[in-house]
Structure formats: structure tokens, C-alpha cells
Design an enzyme around this catalytic site. Structure first.
Site, PDB file in Angstrom:
ATOM      1  N   ASN A   7       0.867  -1.184   0.000  1.00 45.34           N
ATOM      2  CA  ASN A   7       0.000   0.000   0.000  1.00 45.34           C
ATOM      3  C   ASN A   7       0.902   1.232   0.000  1.00 45.34           C
ATOM      4  OD1 ASN A   7      -1.824   2.022   0.463  1.00 45.34           O
ATOM      5  ND2 ASN A   7      -2.403   1.345   2.533  1.00 45.34           N
ATOM      6  N   LYS A   9       0.065   4.220  -0.455  1.00 44.58           N
ATOM      7  CA  LYS A   9      -0.625   5.425   0.065  1.00 44.58           C
ATOM      8  C   LYS A   9      -0.389   6.616  -0.858  1.00 44.58           C
ATOM      9  CE  LYS A   9      -0.346   3.389   4.597  1.00 44.58           C
ATOM     10  NZ  LYS A   9      -0.485   3.548   6.027  1.00 44.58           N
ATOM     11  N   HIS A  94      -9.989   1.787   4.266  1.00 48.17           N
ATOM     12  CA  HIS A  94      -8.745   1.939   5.034  1.00 48.17           C
ATOM     13  C   HIS A  94      -8.969   2.975   6.136  1.00 48.17           C
ATOM     14  CE1 HIS A  94      -4.649   2.920   6.113  1.00 48.17           C
ATOM     15  NE2 HIS A  94      -4.286   1.783   5.556  1.00 48.17           N
ATOM     16  N   GLU A  96      -7.267   5.299   7.242  1.00 44.58           N
ATOM     17  CA  GLU A  96      -6.921   6.694   6.919  1.00 44.58           C
ATOM     18  C   GLU A  96      -8.072   7.371   6.177  1.00 44.58           C
ATOM     19  OE1 GLU A  96      -3.199   5.699   5.129  1.00 44.58           O
ATOM     20  OE2 GLU A  96      -2.375   5.267   7.109  1.00 44.58           O
ATOM     21  N   GLU A 165      -6.457  -4.417  10.514  1.00 46.78           N
ATOM     22  CA  GLU A 165      -5.439  -3.386  10.710  1.00 46.78           C
ATOM     23  C   GLU A 165      -5.791  -2.533  11.927  1.00 46.78           C
ATOM     24  OE1 GLU A 165      -3.041  -2.265   7.029  1.00 46.78           O
ATOM     25  OE2 GLU A 165      -4.843  -1.068   6.976  1.00 46.78           O
ATOM     26  N   GLY A 171       1.633   2.538  10.865  1.00 44.22           N
ATOM     27  CA  GLY A 171       2.624   3.593  10.740  1.00 44.22           C
ATOM     28  C   GLY A 171       3.292   3.984  12.051  1.00 44.22           C
ATOM     29  N   SER A 210       2.410  -1.813  10.677  1.00 43.63           N
ATOM     30  CA  SER A 210       3.834  -1.878  11.021  1.00 43.63           C
ATOM     31  C   SER A 210       4.459  -3.249  10.755  1.00 43.63           C
ATOM     32  CB  SER A 210       4.055  -1.453  12.484  1.00 43.63           C
ATOM     33  OG  SER A 210       3.715  -0.080  12.638  1.00 43.63           O
TER      34      SER A 210
HETATM   35  P1  PGA Z   1       2.188   0.478   7.796  1.00 41.76           P
HETATM   36  O1  PGA Z   1       0.787   0.734   7.017  1.00 41.76           O
HETATM   37  O2  PGA Z   1       2.723  -0.829   7.309  1.00 41.76           O
HETATM   38  O3  PGA Z   1       3.057   1.648   7.380  1.00 41.76           O
HETATM   39  O4  PGA Z   1       1.885   0.471   9.254  1.00 41.76           O
HETATM   40  C1  PGA Z   1      -0.105  -0.313   6.806  1.00 41.76           C
HETATM   41  C2  PGA Z   1      -1.362   0.201   6.158  1.00 41.76           C
HETATM   42  O5  PGA Z   1      -1.839   1.277   6.517  1.00 41.76           O
HETATM   43  O6  PGA Z   1      -1.927  -0.450   5.255  1.00 41.76           O
END
Ligand code: PGA
Length: 247
Positions: A7, A9, A94, A96, A165, A171, A210
Site C-alpha cells: 500500500n 498510500k 482503510h 486513513e 489493521e 505507521g 507496522s
Molecule cells: P504500515 O501501514 O505498514 O506503514 O503500518 C499499513 C497500512 O496502513 O496499510
């Protein structure tokens, strides 16, 4: 089959996404075929990344879509358009998007149906915030998110992926512990079977938050973990390669 989704982003300009996609194709050329490896760039880079990965073993994903097939919906991108670009997997809901764009469970449910109609495989993202976890609401949140998306759904022969998630693990460099992941996956599996019955058996549950080259081995050993949704670590080809090569 295991699945690992990069991903990206909104981390890259289109030129950077093309460069990274080329590196990924080279690095992952002889990746094991027991795993599906999906690159999910931002919409602006879809066409150019599609050309880079065409003919390779990598699959193509997008990070969002709109629920109508066509019409006056300024700024939106339909699942039909994504399919024409070669997209196979589509991230939906997601955290976000839920957090910054006000995406609701109802919107996610409509997007999921639109994705299935267009022949795309939805990757439904669910997970609790730290406040919800600390107040003991993890299962209630998962129930709300999964049931809104799956209730009344007739999956027929289509594929479905659910990404657990936990928001607090995204993150932050602080992946969830094995017990938390196992507990959540087991709970989600129960919800899938409640809403989809036998058809839901094919659905895969993956973990995100993460994930890196150090914790992936342990995560993949947990029961009912079919892969990972990877953000930060998917921007580094060597690290991503180690992740997809984990058993
Ligand atoms: P991350 O993001 O691996 O940077 O924690 C995962 C995601 O949001 O899909």
C-alpha cells in the site's frame, strides 16, 4: 494462496512510483509463486505503473474507488475504470480514509458491492483505534465494520480479503502482538461465517500495521493469517522482498 499487498498510500509522485515498480519487478521476478504480490499505487500513478508490471508476476491494486459505475461524480474513480486499467484488488475502508475523509461503514459497503460487480476483489480494511481497544470495544468495532460490509452480501464465487489493521499499529512501528492478531482473526472468521456461510470459507484474512522484515515471520506463523497489507516497508524493495518470501 498467501497475499502480500504493497500500500503505497500517497507517498510517491507518479515518476517515483514507476521507478519503484520497476525495482519491484526486478527484485521479485523469481519470488515464490505460492504468494500473490500486489502493488497498490495512488490513482495518479495507476496507468504508468500498470505498464511497468504488465507481463510480470506482480498483480495490481488500487487504494479506493467510488460506488457508481459512471456519472456526475466530480473527482471520483469508478471500479469499471479501475478494472480497465488492470486493477484486480481494491483496498476499501482503510482507516486513513475513515479518519480523514469521513468514510462511513455504509459508504464502504456500497464500494464493496461496486467492486464485486466490476469483478474486482475487495480488500476490506477493519480495525479498532487505541481508545476503542482500551475501552474493551475491539470486538464491537469489528462486528460493526464487518457486518455493515457483509450483511446481505451474496458472494457467489467471488473472492474477498479482509485486512485486520488495528489503527494504533498503522505507521507507528508498533505491530500488534501475536495474541491480539490471533484473537482478532478468529473473531473476524466467525463474523465471515455468520454472514457468508460456506461461501465465506474462501475469504482470506490478512494482517496490517507496522509489518516489517523482522516481525513478518512470527506473524505468518499465526493461525488464519493469509498474508499482509504493508505500508512503510513496501517502499523498500529489499525489505518487501524479505516480507513476501516469509512463510
Ligand atoms: P504500515 O501501514 O505498514 O506503514 O503500518 C499499513 C497500512 O496502513 O496499510
Amino acid at each position: 494462496m498467501k497475499i502480500f499487498i504493497a500500500n503505497w498510500k500517497m507517498q510517491l509522485l507518479p515518476t517515483e512510483a514507476v521507478k519503484l515498480a520497476k525495482e519491484m519487478v526486478k527484485k521479485l521476478k523469481d519470488a515464490p509463486h505460492e504468494a500473490e504480490i500486489v502493488l497498490a499505487p495512488s490513482h495518479d500513478a495507476l496507468s504508468s505503473v500498470a505498464q511497468v508490471i504488465r507481463g510480470s508476476s506482480l498483480l495490481f491494486g488500487a487504494q479506493d474507488c467510488f460506488w457508481e459505475a459512471r456519472g456526475a461524480f466530480t473527482g471520483e474513480v469508478s471500479t469499471e475504470s479501475l478494472r480497465e486499467l488492470g486493477v484486480k484488488y481494491i483496498l476499501l475502508g482503510h482507516s486513513e480514509r475513515r479518519q480523514y475523509l469521513g468514510e462511513t461503514d455504509e459508504m464502504v459497503a456500497k464500494k464493496l458491492r461496486s467492486a464485486l460487480r466490476a469483478g474486482l476483489t475487495p480488500v476490506l480494511c477493519v480495525g479498532e483505534t487505541i481508545e476503542e481497544r482500551e475501552s474493551g470495544k475491539t470486538e464491537a468495532v469489528l462486528t460493526r465494520q464487518v457486518s455493515a460490509a457483509l450483511s446481505g452480501l451474496d458472494l457467489q464465487k467471488q473472492e474477498l480479503v479482509i485486512a485486520y489493521e488495528p489503527v494504533w499499529a498503522i505507521g507507528t512501528g508498533r505491530a500488534a502482538q501475536g495474541d491480539d492478531i490471533s484473537g482478532a482473526h478468529k473473531f473476524i472468521r466467525g463474523l465471515i461465517s455468520e454472514f457468508l456461510g460456506k461461501e465465506g470459507r474462501r475469504a482470506r484474512i490478512i494482517y496490517g500495521g507496522s509489518v516489517d522484515e523482522k516481525n513478518i515471520g512470527e506473524i505468518m506463523e499465526l493461525p488464519d493469517v493469509a498474508g499482509a497489507l504493508v505500508g512503510g516497508a513496501s517502499l523498500k524493495p529489499d525489505i518487501f522482498k524479505t516480507i513476501v518470501n516469509s512463510k
